[in-house]
Write an enzyme that holds these catalytic residues in place. Structure first.
Site, PDB file in Angstrom:
ATOM      1  N   SER A 195      55.128 -27.059 -10.489  1.00 38.25           N
ATOM      2  CA  SER A 195      54.487 -26.330  -9.387  1.00 38.25           C
ATOM      3  C   SER A 195      54.743 -24.828  -9.743  1.00 38.25           C
ATOM      4  O   SER A 195      54.085 -23.902  -9.259  1.00 38.25           O
ATOM      5  CB  SER A 195      55.081 -26.455  -8.143  1.00 38.25           C
ATOM      6  OG  SER A 195      56.168 -26.702  -8.004  1.00 38.25           O
TER       7      SER A 195
ATOM      8  N   LYS B  96      50.773 -20.973  -5.866  1.00 36.01           N
ATOM      9  CA  LYS B  96      50.419 -20.384  -4.726  1.00 36.01           C
ATOM     10  C   LYS B  96      49.251 -19.278  -4.790  1.00 36.01           C
ATOM     11  O   LYS B  96      48.680 -19.107  -3.698  1.00 36.01           O
ATOM     12  CB  LYS B  96      51.795 -19.773  -4.116  1.00 36.01           C
ATOM     13  CG  LYS B  96      52.540 -20.870  -3.641  1.00 36.01           C
ATOM     14  CD  LYS B  96      53.578 -20.354  -2.459  1.00 36.01           C
ATOM     15  CE  LYS B  96      54.142 -21.476  -1.836  1.00 36.01           C
ATOM     16  NZ  LYS B  96      55.315 -22.057  -2.697  1.00 36.01           N
TER      17      LYS B  96
HETATM   18  C1  LIG Z   1      55.928 -23.079  -2.536  1.00 30.48           C
HETATM   19  C2  LIG Z   1      56.321 -23.855  -3.527  1.00 30.48           C
HETATM   20  C3  LIG Z   1      56.394 -25.170  -3.489  1.00 30.48           C
HETATM   21  C4  LIG Z   1      56.208 -26.016  -2.234  1.00 30.48           C
HETATM   22  O1  LIG Z   1      54.990 -25.842  -1.609  1.00 30.48           O
HETATM   23  P1  LIG Z   1      54.572 -26.228  -0.095  1.00 30.48           P
HETATM   24  O2  LIG Z   1      53.277 -26.241   0.144  1.00 30.48           O
HETATM   25  O3  LIG Z   1      55.352 -25.519   0.740  1.00 30.48           O
HETATM   26  O4  LIG Z   1      54.861 -27.857  -0.042  1.00 30.48           O
HETATM   27  C5  LIG Z   1      56.829 -26.045  -4.531  1.00 30.48           C
HETATM   28  N1  LIG Z   1      57.084 -25.452  -5.719  1.00 30.48           N
HETATM   29  C6  LIG Z   1      57.035 -24.093  -5.871  1.00 30.48           C
HETATM   30  C7  LIG Z   1      57.297 -23.605  -7.148  1.00 30.48           C
HETATM   31  C8  LIG Z   1      56.530 -23.530  -4.800  1.00 30.48           C
HETATM   32  O5  LIG Z   1      56.712 -22.042  -5.031  1.00 30.48           O
END
Ligand SMILES: *Cc1c(COP(=O)(O)O)cnc(C)c1O
Length: 319
Positions: free
Chosen positions: A302, A51
């Site tokens: 992510s 993010k």
């Molecule tokens: C925010 C987040 C997501 C999802 O991202 P979006 O843009 O809301 O779809 C996935 N994995 C992690 C670790 C996140 O912090």
């Protein structure tokens, strides 16, 4: 609506300020799911999740007089940390509205980056209302976790990196919360290489994008229960939904058990600590929800932010 140009601009803007994460090949996962698996470990990214890419892209796009008034968001999770760090990097004051019952670890992380915290309410609705109020009063810039076009473009830089590192890639698996991450990646990849398939993954119990795509309009969920706290978005974004509709080939759903199993295998075999939201892509692969076609497949991990206490409880619940 964003296009590939916005993502290339984001890449120039944030270059050198975020980590360039690698692609890691996995023999174990390749063998289990009969595809050639490569992992994109954003758990190694600054703040422990992707993010920071989007938050930095917003902050570095601000005119300095506007930036100096400050930035604000209402997230208790990874986006809150990202905005706090983006503030520290740019020198703009950052405020994060957090729930009164936020965990000490999350409060410490945000405070550690020098952001101001406003504790307010316990629901995300209360927090967002309060953040918007403060935003108006003080003339701050609100940074939405997924629906801001600059945030989406920042997250899309992951797609450009995947293409640079592995032009032969055939399909890319991406977790879906509000859809900012997958929208950005899909624009980056589909507008360069339309032949590559983008596949989203959601928890079975937090499947608002899946339901929205199936019914053709944004659908809202209530009282979501899932260990994947970063994916518990109640409704897709107005900007993300049309891009997911346009570019995403399929959305797969995974159970809580499958997410836990994926986290354990990532730890055991790859020595990767991935949080539940980040492990849904591997969960879909391990549960054979992706056709066994020997395809070159990238799974986006992510993020990796998880309290050790929570990790311990997942392990003990795992048979
Ligand atoms: C925010 C987040 C997501 C999802 O991202 P979006 O843009 O809301 O779809 C996935 N994995 C992690 C670790 C996140 O912090």
């Amino acid at each position: 609506m964003i296009n590939i140009t916005h993502i290339k601009q984001a890449q120039e803007r944030i270059r050198g300020m975020v980590h360039r994460t690698p692609l890691i090949g996995s023999k174990t996962f390749s063998h289990i799911c009969k595809n050639k698996i490569f992992l994109k470990p954003e758990n190694f990214q600054k703040t422990g999740a992707f993010k920071i890419r989007g938050a930095l892209n917003v902050v570095l796009s601000l005119e300095p007089p506007k930036g100096k008034r400050g930035i604000i968001t209402a997230s208790s999770g990874n986006h809150g940390q990202a905005v706090a760090l983006a503030g520290a990097i740019s020198g703009y004051p950052a405020t994060v509205v957090m729930p009164k019952n936020a965990s000490a670890a999350k409060v410490d992380a945000v405070q550690g980056y020098g952001a101001e915290i406003i504790f307010h309410g316990t629901s995300s609705m209360e927090r967002i209302d309060r953040a918007e109020e403060v935003c108006r009063e003080k003339g701050l810039t609100f940074i939405h976790p997924f629906n801001d076009p600059l945030v989406m473009a920042g997250q899309g830089t992951i797609g450009l990196e995947i293409l640079e590192d592995m032009p032969q890639v055939e399909q890319v698996l991406v977790p879906i919360g509000g859809g900012g991450l997958i929208s950005g990646i899909a624009v980056a990849i589909k507008e360069t290489r339309p032949d590559i398939k983008i596949i989203g993954v959601e928890p079975e119990q937090s499947n608002s994008m899946y339901l929205s795509i199936r019914s053709g309009q944004r659908r809202e969920l209530q009282n979501i229960v899932s260990i994947a706290d970063g994916l518990k978005t109640t409704i897709p974004g107005t900007n993300t939904f049309p891009l997911v509709r346009k570019y995403v080939h399929d959305i797969l759903l995974v159970s809580e058990e499958e997410i836990r199993a994926a986290m354990m295998l990532l730890l055991e075999r790859c020595k990767l600590l991935v949080e539940p939201s980040g492990a849904v892509t591997v969960a879909a692969l391990l549960a054979h929800k992706v056709a066994p076609m020997g395809r070159k497949t990238v799974a986006v991990l992510s993020g990796g932010n998880i309290a050790l206490r929570d990790l311990a409880s997942f392990i003990s619940e795992n048979p």
